[in-house]
Enzyme design. Sequence first.
Site, PDB file in Angstrom:
ATOM      1  N   CYS A  14      80.070  72.687 -11.757  1.00 31.40           N
ATOM      2  CA  CYS A  14      78.829  72.757 -11.377  1.00 31.40           C
ATOM      3  C   CYS A  14      77.945  73.538 -12.370  1.00 31.40           C
ATOM      4  O   CYS A  14      78.373  74.329 -13.229  1.00 31.40           O
ATOM      5  CB  CYS A  14      78.674  73.206 -10.077  1.00 31.40           C
ATOM      6  SG  CYS A  14      79.156  74.781  -9.828  1.00 31.40           S
ATOM      7  N   CYS A  17      78.825  77.016 -12.556  1.00 32.98           N
ATOM      8  CA  CYS A  17      79.965  77.615 -13.677  1.00 32.98           C
ATOM      9  C   CYS A  17      79.254  77.738 -15.021  1.00 32.98           C
ATOM     10  O   CYS A  17      79.741  78.710 -15.715  1.00 32.98           O
ATOM     11  CB  CYS A  17      81.098  76.517 -13.447  1.00 32.98           C
ATOM     12  SG  CYS A  17      81.677  75.987 -12.082  1.00 32.98           S
ATOM     13  N   CYS A  84     115.440  78.463 -52.050  1.00 32.21           N
ATOM     14  CA  CYS A  84     116.431  79.005 -51.221  1.00 32.21           C
ATOM     15  C   CYS A  84     115.756  79.304 -49.770  1.00 32.21           C
ATOM     16  O   CYS A  84     114.509  79.241 -49.506  1.00 32.21           O
ATOM     17  CB  CYS A  84     117.089  80.062 -51.779  1.00 32.21           C
ATOM     18  SG  CYS A  84     115.975  81.486 -51.874  1.00 32.21           S
ATOM     19  N   CYS A  87     112.699  81.535 -49.814  1.00 39.54           N
ATOM     20  CA  CYS A  87     111.378  80.890 -50.185  1.00 39.54           C
ATOM     21  C   CYS A  87     110.855  80.334 -48.894  1.00 39.54           C
ATOM     22  O   CYS A  87     109.718  80.651 -48.689  1.00 39.54           O
ATOM     23  CB  CYS A  87     111.643  79.928 -51.176  1.00 39.54           C
ATOM     24  SG  CYS A  87     112.361  80.217 -52.743  1.00 39.54           S
ATOM     25  N   ASP A 512     115.476  59.579 -12.020  1.00 45.56           N
ATOM     26  CA  ASP A 512     114.269  58.841 -11.101  1.00 45.56           C
ATOM     27  C   ASP A 512     115.316  57.589 -10.728  1.00 45.56           C
ATOM     28  O   ASP A 512     115.932  57.203 -11.554  1.00 45.56           O
ATOM     29  CB  ASP A 512     113.218  58.807 -11.865  1.00 45.56           C
ATOM     30  CG  ASP A 512     112.227  58.045 -11.042  1.00 45.56           C
ATOM     31  OD1 ASP A 512     111.977  58.235  -9.716  1.00 45.56           O
ATOM     32  OD2 ASP A 512     111.742  56.973 -11.654  1.00 45.56           O
ATOM     33  N   ASP A 715     110.731  57.568 -16.397  1.00 50.10           N
ATOM     34  CA  ASP A 715     110.175  56.822 -17.329  1.00 50.10           C
ATOM     35  C   ASP A 715     108.951  57.359 -18.184  1.00 50.10           C
ATOM     36  O   ASP A 715     108.218  56.698 -19.039  1.00 50.10           O
ATOM     37  CB  ASP A 715     109.235  55.512 -16.224  1.00 50.10           C
ATOM     38  CG  ASP A 715     108.222  56.078 -15.376  1.00 50.10           C
ATOM     39  OD1 ASP A 715     108.073  57.189 -15.607  1.00 50.10           O
ATOM     40  OD2 ASP A 715     107.814  55.639 -14.452  1.00 50.10           O
ATOM     41  N   ASP A 719     106.575  60.313 -14.363  1.00 49.21           N
ATOM     42  CA  ASP A 719     107.523  61.626 -13.959  1.00 49.21           C
ATOM     43  C   ASP A 719     107.196  62.632 -14.985  1.00 49.21           C
ATOM     44  O   ASP A 719     107.859  63.509 -15.127  1.00 49.21           O
ATOM     45  CB  ASP A 719     108.722  60.952 -14.275  1.00 49.21           C
ATOM     46  CG  ASP A 719     109.438  60.183 -13.160  1.00 49.21           C
ATOM     47  OD1 ASP A 719     109.029  60.452 -12.124  1.00 49.21           O
ATOM     48  OD2 ASP A 719     109.872  59.061 -13.569  1.00 49.21           O
TER      49      ASP A 719
END
Length: 823
Positions: A14, A17, A84, A87, A512, A715, A719
Amino acid sequence: MREKTTLEIEGMSCAACANAVESALKKTGGVLSASVNLAAEKAYVEYDPETVDRDALIEAVRKAGYDVKQRRERIVLRIGGMSCAACAAAVENSLKKSDGIFFAGVNLATERATVEFDPAKVDRDALYRIVGEAGYEVVGVQDEETASSEDDEDVRKMDEARRRMLGTWAFTIPIMLWMVPEMFFGIMWPSHTVMNLGVILLAIPPLAVFGRNTFLSAYRAVRHGSANMDVLIAMGTGAAFLTGPAMFFLPVANYAGVSAMIMAFHLTGRYIEATAKGRASQAIKKLLELGAKTARVIRGDEEVEIPIDEVVPGDIMAIRPGEKIPTDGEVVEGSTTVDESMATGESMPVKKLPGDQVIGATINQTGFIKVKASRVGKDTFLAQVIRLVEEAQGTKVPIQEFADRVTGVFVPVVVAIALGTLALWLIFPGPMASLLERVAPALPWIHPHESRITLALSATIAVLVIACPCALGLATPTALLVGSGMGAENGVLIRRGEAIQAMKDVRCVVFDKTGTITKGKPEVTDIVLVKPGGGSLSEKDLLAVAASVESRSEHPLALAVVRSAQDRGIAAQAPEDFQSITGKGVTATVGGKRVLVGSRRLMHDEGIDISELEGELQRIEDEAKTGMIVAVDGVAWGLIAVADPLKDDSVAAIRQLREMGLDTAMVTGDNRRTAHAIAKKVGITHVVAEVLPDGKVQAITGLKERFGTIAMVGDGINDAPALAQADVGIAIGTGTDIAIESSDITLVRGDLSGVVTAVKLSRATFRKIRQNLFWAFFYNVIAIPVAILGLLHPVMAEIAMATSSITVVTNANLLRRAKVTPD
């Protein structure tokens, strides 16, 4: 001095805010003006950068109770000049220390830096500059357009490494042959001076020409305040070569030939390592090769073949048997079977009918089809997979953190040890030489009676060239490279390396129910008939009247009845006076007869006798099915059972997880009776039922307290919060319908065998990582003390060093032999 910035504010609802945020910004020292736009959810700030910075502005907003949305961009940079692990550590640390960079991970095996950054603070040029200031260079940006040229780049690197190796050996082999008569017979042909000069001259090209890059890399590292393995090789070979000219003025043996041998073995190790790394990264190359190069699209009444880059969403593509499907789309005409093994790892062809989705780069097998393109370019399933594999390869496994810390200080410590070794041999030559005298009979390359300087230099050079940070740096990335590639080939997409380590610690896998253990698509499973008035009644009659009534309903169970009738070729009649009775069922008039389809309560309310069906109804409910009673003109005709059937492999997959020592649990919103019936069928022992969608997170928290480390399989859409709460989130989907972002691991196939593969692959990959790290640490812990004592000839030390890196990369490639598919 004034600067302006725009902050994207989160949490404002609002005008109050907006005023609160604006006030907080204006009170911040150094802010010259601030304006907040509630509609745009943005704050426009003008400030003095010498007094306040953007981070302070963000902090002011947060203290006011709101947040700032920080844009994150991700880029994969191809880094040149790394040789290496030191690096890679130098590049990574330089990026991490820079303002505006959220994450930086450098993979030595792929020579890539994965960077997440705030584009408001850092741009590409800044990233290039940071890498350049660290002593390296950005040779390109990894994306789908440039990725196709990676194979050529790898081939070029291997060819270059091979050329340097062969060039070095062309000069080193004559040196070795020349030194043989001296080593075995004490003969210096044709004379002492000529031979020493000849060896010095022959040693120059291996170091100055073919080993030039090693010295340049060492110089760049030192100039930028860091040290890599090339520093050790350059110091070792440089010191060895300088003994050549020095031998004419000092009592020291000529090790110039040894310097060429060290460089030859070093470059040979580099070549073998490059070849092995190329094999390790084959997965992405294979995926890139899968994509179609052209597509036949319908233009008017004609088929026109165009490059795949010119296909746009909405184009209709004509695809004949045996051809690749050019890009993701929907079948609009024809039927066929498609080989989707490249995406799912499943060899069985999948039947496709109009309305079905198809994946680009899969193979059309049996029929001619027309496909409407839906995703092209970077949005295709294949592009997502490639991006995901690269993302996984850009992450790190937590166990690697210790190796990274060691790598960061490894080279300076080794240089200090080498200088200490030199001092030790020069200050205490007697005790050191006496040790050599005791072991000399068993080690023919040891000459304890050489001069003090010679023995000191030999031990010092051996220490410099035997120490190997490369093995430490390659231990994890190469295994991750192979493991993530194997996963992609088997339909298991690993997003983060951390998931591999977490997965091996998982004690319980939580599922699930709907769409994970079951197919998520209700089907008619049973039809039970009553013989009203002694007349004959068929399943077809019962299904026909039920489907006619249910054709007006959108309920999933109703759709299952209608679909079953269609599959059997039963035509539904148009119902009249349709009415849905909430929580009980539906009623309508079909062919002049009043038909009811619904629950016991509906029948009782209508006074219909269902006593003959009670036994069957009880059985059906005990089997976790839903029974819908069908009554016509006040008489029960029978019942239709509908259930969400188990996926074909659910029982086998869950059994195998238990055999692997894992507990299994199910979290579902279904009623306890149905949930326990399903759990009993598949062999799950722990059930949390009647959980609302927002209660799954609490359910996962409870299971974590009970079992420890948890993997959640769902899925990936509904979830998502539970997947995020679990230690490892596994999203399960089919084809293009995969929510990759919500999980640590994504299974391309819609069945649970992929969970078994994920567990096996994670365990096998982590086992290789652990083996590699053990070997890398063990090698250095043993090798360096042996070299300090002067027990290793410098050439043997270099062979050992090269072998250690090759061993680690080769061991990672052996992961391919692991059986990760379900038994």
